[in-house]
Design an enzyme around this catalytic site. Structure first.
Site, PDB file in Angstrom:
ATOM      1  N   LYS A 235      14.688 -10.691  -0.231  1.00 30.26           N
ATOM      2  CA  LYS A 235      14.380 -11.587  -1.342  1.00 30.26           C
ATOM      3  C   LYS A 235      14.328 -10.871  -2.695  1.00 30.26           C
ATOM      4  O   LYS A 235      14.821 -11.390  -3.694  1.00 30.26           O
ATOM      5  CB  LYS A 235      13.047 -12.246  -1.037  1.00 30.26           C
ATOM      6  CG  LYS A 235      12.588 -13.283  -1.968  1.00 30.26           C
ATOM      7  CD  LYS A 235      11.287 -13.855  -1.431  1.00 30.26           C
ATOM      8  CE  LYS A 235      10.244 -12.769  -1.179  1.00 30.26           C
ATOM      9  NZ  LYS A 235       9.835 -12.077  -2.415  1.00 30.26           N
TER      10      LYS A 235
ATOM     11  N   ARG B 171       2.458 -18.288  -2.033  1.00 33.03           N
ATOM     12  CA  ARG B 171       2.513 -17.885  -0.619  1.00 33.03           C
ATOM     13  C   ARG B 171       1.689 -18.800   0.257  1.00 33.03           C
ATOM     14  O   ARG B 171       1.833 -18.773   1.480  1.00 33.03           O
ATOM     15  CB  ARG B 171       1.951 -16.468  -0.475  1.00 33.03           C
ATOM     16  CG  ARG B 171       2.978 -15.376  -0.623  1.00 33.03           C
ATOM     17  CD  ARG B 171       2.374 -14.051  -0.250  1.00 33.03           C
ATOM     18  NE  ARG B 171       2.258 -13.924   1.190  1.00 33.03           N
ATOM     19  CZ  ARG B 171       2.633 -12.862   1.859  1.00 33.03           C
ATOM     20  NH1 ARG B 171       3.129 -11.822   1.232  1.00 33.03           N
ATOM     21  NH2 ARG B 171       2.502 -12.814   3.158  1.00 33.03           N
TER      22      ARG B 171
ATOM     23  N   ARG C  93      12.786   1.635  10.314  1.00 36.43           N
ATOM     24  CA  ARG C  93      12.902   2.623   9.238  1.00 36.43           C
ATOM     25  C   ARG C  93      12.206   3.943   9.583  1.00 36.43           C
ATOM     26  O   ARG C  93      11.094   3.958  10.092  1.00 36.43           O
ATOM     27  CB  ARG C  93      12.299   2.066   7.943  1.00 36.43           C
ATOM     28  CG  ARG C  93      13.104   0.923   7.374  1.00 36.43           C
ATOM     29  CD  ARG C  93      12.769   0.702   5.934  1.00 36.43           C
ATOM     30  NE  ARG C  93      11.408   0.214   5.776  1.00 36.43           N
ATOM     31  CZ  ARG C  93      11.042  -0.650   4.833  1.00 36.43           C
ATOM     32  NH1 ARG C  93      11.926  -1.101   3.968  1.00 36.43           N
ATOM     33  NH2 ARG C  93       9.796  -1.051   4.751  1.00 36.43           N
TER      34      ARG C  93
ATOM     35  N   ARG D 213       6.461   5.673   8.938  1.00 36.71           N
ATOM     36  CA  ARG D 213       5.214   5.365   8.233  1.00 36.71           C
ATOM     37  C   ARG D 213       4.449   4.317   9.027  1.00 36.71           C
ATOM     38  O   ARG D 213       5.060   3.457   9.662  1.00 36.71           O
ATOM     39  CB  ARG D 213       5.516   4.826   6.835  1.00 36.71           C
ATOM     40  CG  ARG D 213       6.125   5.874   5.917  1.00 36.71           C
ATOM     41  CD  ARG D 213       6.276   5.335   4.530  1.00 36.71           C
ATOM     42  NE  ARG D 213       6.819   3.969   4.601  1.00 36.71           N
ATOM     43  CZ  ARG D 213       7.036   3.197   3.552  1.00 36.71           C
ATOM     44  NH1 ARG D 213       6.776   3.643   2.355  1.00 36.71           N
ATOM     45  NH2 ARG D 213       7.530   1.987   3.690  1.00 36.71           N
TER      46      ARG D 213
ATOM     47  N   ARG E  83       2.794  -8.618  10.066  1.00 40.17           N
ATOM     48  CA  ARG E  83       3.012  -8.958   8.656  1.00 40.17           C
ATOM     49  C   ARG E  83       3.933 -10.183   8.530  1.00 40.17           C
ATOM     50  O   ARG E  83       3.672 -11.088   7.741  1.00 40.17           O
ATOM     51  CB  ARG E  83       3.694  -7.773   7.968  1.00 40.17           C
ATOM     52  CG  ARG E  83       3.050  -7.350   6.683  1.00 40.17           C
ATOM     53  CD  ARG E  83       3.597  -5.996   6.274  1.00 40.17           C
ATOM     54  NE  ARG E  83       4.689  -6.110   5.343  1.00 40.17           N
ATOM     55  CZ  ARG E  83       5.714  -5.236   5.268  1.00 40.17           C
ATOM     56  NH1 ARG E  83       5.790  -4.221   6.110  1.00 40.17           N
ATOM     57  NH2 ARG E  83       6.626  -5.381   4.365  1.00 40.17           N
TER      58      ARG E  83
END
Ligand SMILES: [Zn+2]
Length: 227
Positions: free
Chosen positions: A20, A95, A134, A167, A178
């Site tokens: 986005k 949101r 990642r 991470r 999330r």
């Protein structure tokens, strides 16, 4: 069909990992309006020490969430700036239904409106894959992705032979949570816009250029506009 006046906004909604942010910056350029992300606004107001920034900081210092009305105040003030004469592109706000109501009330007070809302839709499984794969080099901070941009040798940096690590935010369970929190809070907002006939759904699970073309079409912009 450009935006008009300081009070018309286009909303871009999409879960983390939907791509986005990239699309929002591009669209804002094409529309000739500022790209306004609520997180950036909050940071700017705190850094500049504005009254709104200090008020937000007081909540944060107490470990409380910044109230929706305060964020909406920041958005309203941003809409007063000269570069927002044709409106603004709001990125990732509202949101929640609470934020939606606060924003709408304020826009109506000003004689404004949400012109339309775009929801960049990507299957949950794909979102998690994009975000969770990642890895980063401990030494030179080069980033890799298990699937889309893997290192030649697993766990080792191509650039400096350093050790790759993940991470905590990029761990699969954290990422999945999330994404789920986002969908739980924001799908009701998407539905609300849909009921009002203001929503355009864009399939975000396609190459970036194809998504851009779809965004153009959704906003009634001519093809071939380049940022
Ligand atoms: Zn490295």
């Amino acid at each position: 069909m450009a935006l008009q006046r300081h009070d018309e906004v286009v909303l871009l909604l999409g879960a983390p990992g939907a791509g986005k942010g990239t699309q929002a910056r591009y669209l804002a350029t094409v529309l000739g309006v500022p790209h306004v992300a609520s997180g950036d606004l909050l940071r700017e107001n705190r850094q500049r020490g504005t009254d709104l920034g200090r008020a937000a900081e007081a909540y944060m210092d107490r470990g409380e969430l910044v109230p929706d009305d305060l964020v909406v105040d920041m958005i309203a003030r941003r809409l007063d700036a000269p570069d927002a004469v044709r409106g603004a592109l709001l990125d990732g706000f509202p949101r929640t239904l609470g934020q939606f109501s606060a924003l709408e009330d304020r826009l109506v007070e000003r004689g404004g409106r949400v012109r339309n809302a775009i929801y960049v839709e990507v299957p949950t499984k794909v979102l998690v894959e994009r975000l969770a794969g990642r890895w980063m080099c401990r030494t030179c901070h080069t980033t890799y992705h298990e699937e889309f941009n893997p290192p030649s040798s697993e766990g080792v940096c191509d650039v400096c032979s350093g050790e790759l690590f993940q991470r905590p935010d990029d761990r699969r369970d954290v990422v999945a949570n999330r994404v789920n929190v986002y969908l739980r809070d924001t799908l009701p907002v998407v539905k609300r816009f849909e009921q009002r006939g203001l929503l355009r759904r864009i399939d975000g699970n396609r190459p970036i250029q194809v998504v851009r073309a779809a965004l153009h079409q959704a906003l009634g912009l001519s093809e071939g506009v380049r940022a």
